[in-house]
Design a protein around this motif. Structure first.
Motif, short mmCIF file in Angstrom:
data_model
loop_
_atom_site.label_atom_id
_atom_site.label_comp_id
_atom_site.label_asym_id
_atom_site.label_seq_id
_atom_site.Cartn_x
_atom_site.Cartn_y
_atom_site.Cartn_z
N ASN A 189 -6.54 2.64 2.89
CA ASN A 189 -5.46 1.86 3.48
C ASN A 189 -4.07 2.38 3.16
OD1 ASN A 189 -5.23 1.02 0.79
ND2 ASN A 189 -6.60 -0.70 1.17
N VAL A 190 -3.99 3.56 2.56
CA VAL A 190 -2.66 4.10 2.31
C VAL A 190 -2.14 4.85 3.53
CG1 VAL A 190 -2.99 4.27 -0.17
CG2 VAL A 190 -3.64 6.20 1.29
N ASP A 191 -3.02 5.10 4.52
CA ASP A 191 -2.54 5.79 5.72
C ASP A 191 -2.18 4.78 6.79
OD1 ASP A 191 -4.92 4.91 6.82
OD2 ASP A 191 -5.92 6.85 6.68
N TYR A 231 0.80 -1.22 0.00
CA TYR A 231 0.00 0.00 0.00
C TYR A 231 0.84 1.27 0.00
CZ TYR A 231 -3.70 -3.31 0.87
OH TYR A 231 -4.58 -4.35 0.74
N GLU A 232 2.13 1.13 -0.28
CA GLU A 232 2.97 2.31 -0.48
C GLU A 232 2.69 2.90 -1.86
OE1 GLU A 232 5.07 3.96 1.42
OE2 GLU A 232 4.90 2.63 3.16
N PRO A 233 2.72 4.24 -2.00
CA PRO A 233 2.43 4.86 -3.31
C PRO A 233 3.34 4.40 -4.44
CG PRO A 233 2.43 6.50 -1.55
CD PRO A 233 2.94 5.23 -0.94
N THR A 234 4.59 4.03 -4.10
CA THR A 234 5.55 3.65 -5.14
C THR A 234 5.61 2.14 -5.36
OG1 THR A 234 7.32 3.66 -3.48
CG2 THR A 234 7.00 5.67 -4.78
N PHE A 235 4.68 1.37 -4.78
CA PHE A 235 4.73 -0.08 -4.90
C PHE A 235 4.66 -0.53 -6.36
CE2 PHE A 235 2.46 -4.16 -5.31
CZ PHE A 235 3.37 -4.98 -4.67
N ASN A 238 6.07 0.45 -8.81
CA ASN A 238 7.38 0.40 -9.47
C ASN A 238 7.96 -1.01 -9.46
OD1 ASN A 238 7.16 3.16 -9.78
ND2 ASN A 238 8.47 3.66 -8.03
N LEU A 239 7.53 -1.83 -8.52
CA LEU A 239 8.05 -3.19 -8.44
C LEU A 239 7.57 -4.07 -9.59
CD1 LEU A 239 7.87 -4.01 -4.61
CD2 LEU A 239 9.82 -3.23 -5.96
N SER A 240 6.53 -3.62 -10.30
CA SER A 240 6.02 -4.42 -11.42
C SER A 240 7.05 -4.58 -12.53
CB SER A 240 4.74 -3.81 -11.97
OG SER A 240 4.98 -2.51 -12.47
N GLU A 241 8.06 -3.70 -12.55
CA GLU A 241 9.13 -3.83 -13.55
C GLU A 241 10.04 -5.02 -13.24
OE1 GLU A 241 11.22 -0.18 -13.51
OE2 GLU A 241 9.48 1.05 -14.02
N ARG A 242 10.02 -5.47 -11.98
CA ARG A 242 10.97 -6.51 -11.57
C ARG A 242 10.28 -7.80 -11.13
NH1 ARG A 242 12.70 -1.48 -10.03
NH2 ARG A 242 14.83 -0.93 -10.60
N TYR A 243 9.05 -7.67 -10.61
CA TYR A 243 8.32 -8.84 -10.15
C TYR A 243 7.05 -8.99 -10.99
CZ TYR A 243 11.44 -8.23 -6.18
OH TYR A 243 12.55 -8.08 -5.38
N LEU A 244 6.92 -10.15 -11.62
CA LEU A 244 5.92 -10.33 -12.66
C LEU A 244 4.49 -10.11 -12.16
CD1 LEU A 244 5.55 -11.14 -15.64
CD2 LEU A 244 5.35 -13.51 -14.88
N ASN A 245 4.20 -10.50 -10.92
CA ASN A 245 2.83 -10.47 -10.43
C ASN A 245 2.58 -9.36 -9.41
OD1 ASN A 245 4.29 -11.53 -8.26
ND2 ASN A 245 2.55 -12.75 -7.56
N ALA A 246 3.40 -8.31 -9.44
CA ALA A 246 3.27 -7.27 -8.42
C ALA A 246 1.86 -6.68 -8.38
CB ALA A 246 4.30 -6.16 -8.67
N HIS A 247 1.19 -6.65 -9.50
CA HIS A 247 -0.17 -6.08 -9.55
C HIS A 247 -1.20 -6.99 -8.88
CE1 HIS A 247 0.03 -8.90 -12.87
NE2 HIS A 247 -1.27 -8.94 -12.89
N ASN A 248 -0.82 -8.25 -8.64
CA ASN A 248 -1.77 -9.21 -8.07
C ASN A 248 -1.08 -10.07 -7.01
OD1 ASN A 248 -4.27 -10.57 -7.84
ND2 ASN A 248 -3.59 -12.17 -9.23
#
Length: 421
Positions: free
Chosen positions: A379-381, A242-246, A248-258
């Motif tokens: 949930n971002v707070d 739930y971090e705003p920059t999470f 960015n991990l989709s460039e390195r981890y295939l399923n970061a969106h799910n």
């Protein structure tokens, strides 16, 4: 007639924990793969398609991450893959974890798994491991094979838990780079094992404290396991998701969106009425989980409506379901009842409500009311993250992400609402 405590002991053992997580070769005979079937398929499909896939898994405490990963490990070992399951909580101090300790823990488990699965490790790699240990510990490792090297790496990590000097030495090796960086050693070993299509499963990273987790995954230039050869699955703290920059991990981890493993869905949210309705398939799975354990003692040991009340109160969280049944078991035993009845579960739920009440803060109420009435959570707070991690709120997914309150919290909120907080 004397009260028989033996059935109570058997049931208590069956639900402690709900899945057997001590064996790194699998989650135990009671595990039901259908518990998270959809998520599991999305997690394992990339591993079947490629040999250099990096994946993440997050979720609330007790939702079943470790059990799922242990069963994935068992599945892929059955396919002939080299699967390395690393329990970081056992291998090192997660609260002070650095990349060097993480890579060493993986290195030790790869060596251990090579012995267990009877795979050869080339001598040049073993020599590099021997020399690395000699340089840091001044031990004679010339005759050490993979099993002894794995043992000595584990011993080194155990010593480093209590030695700031050793941890600092590891940090220096990482900053200097080169062949002495544990990542270089691990990468060389995994490259040599490439024919075995290695899969590294790192469990325990989800226990990182929020600030450390943010640095580990979001601020470091090196992302965990991304540069290592082979495939990897890493647990990750829900706070990072739930971090705003999470994203960015989709460039390195295939399923970061799910990456989030939700609770077992016992409700669906109607998109038109925004009202939850019972999801029969989820209830069936959880009833089966309970009865695979209860029925070993007696099919009548827990009344059907008591089972259903326990499921409803758990919100679909597997660990909470186990805890509630254990607490209900104690209530029944105190009353010398021959079985668990609905009123025993009610008593256990009351205890849970009071437990939440002891740590309740007035600032929680607006967020909890929004979850109850709108099934939404900001949930971002920090409050949202606290409520998710503390299991005040249950996260579900069917098409979209939505939230609800488990029964003990719902009852607590109803009492607090009448007081205006």
């Amino acid at each position: 007639m004397a009260f028989d405590i033996i059935p109570f002991r058997h049931v208590s053992q069956a639900f402690d924990p709900i899945f057997r997580q001590q064996d790194p070769q699998g989650p135990g005979a009671h595990y039901l793969p259908e518990v998270h079937a959809d998520f599991r398929h999305q997690l394992t499909a990339p591993l079947l398609l490629g040999n250099d896939v990096k994946l993440l898994i997050a979720g609330q405490p007790g939702c079943g991450k470790t059990s799922l990963l242990l069963d994935v490990a068992r599945e892929f070992r059955g396919k002939g893959r080299l699967v390395v399951f690393v329990n970081l909580e056992l291998a090192t101090a997660v609260q002070e974890l650095g990349p060097a300790e993480m890579h060493l823990a993986v290195l030790g488990e790869v060596l251990h798994e090579s012995v267990r699965s009877q795979r050869m490790v080339p001598d040049p790699i073993l020599n590099r491991c021997r020399q690395w240990l000699k340089d840091l510990t001044d031990t004679d490792n010339r005759a050490a094979g993979p099993a002894l090297l794995a043992q000595r790496i584990q011993s080194f990590l155990s010593t480093a838990r209590d030695s700031s000097a050793l941890r600092q030495a590891l940090r220096i090796l990482v900053s200097e780079g080169g062949d002495k960086d544990p990542l270089a050693l691990l990468s060389a070993l995994l490259r040599e094992m490439a024919e075995s299509e290695p899969v590294v499963i790192l469990d325990g990273l989800d226990k990182l404290p929020p600030e450390q987790a943010r640095l580990f995954f979001l601020d470091e230039k090196r992302k965990p396991m991304v540069e290592a050869p082979g495939s990897a699955i890493l647990t990750i703290p829900l706070s990072v998701v739930y971090e705003p920059t999470f994203n960015n991990l989709s460039e390195r981890y295939l399923n970061a969106h799910n990456a989030v493993l939700p609770a077992v869905r016992i409700q669906s949210l109607d998109s038109k009425s925004n009202h939850p309705t019972r999801f029969a398939a989820g209830w069936d799975v959880l009833r089966k989980i309970v009865h695979t354990r209860i029925d070993q003692v007696s099919p009548d040991f827990m009344e059907p409506d008591a089972v259903d009340l326990a499921i409803e109160s758990s919100g679909g969280n597997l660990r909470e379901l186990a805890r509630l049944i254990q607490a209900s078991l104690v209530k029944a035993m105190v009353h010398e009842s021959p079985h668990i009845a609905r009123h025993h579960v009610e008593e256990a739920i009351t205890d849970q409500r009071e437990s939440f009440g002891r740590v309740y803060q007035d600032r929680f109420l607006p967020a909890l009311l929004r979850v109850r009435d709108e099934h939404r959570l900001d949930n971002v707070d920090d409050i949202g993250k606290m409520l998710l991690y503390g299991l005040w709120v249950v996260e579900y997914r069917n098409g979209s992400v939505w939230y609800d309150l488990p029964l003990p919290v719902r009852r607590l909120v109803a009492s607090r609402e009448g007081r205006g907080g």
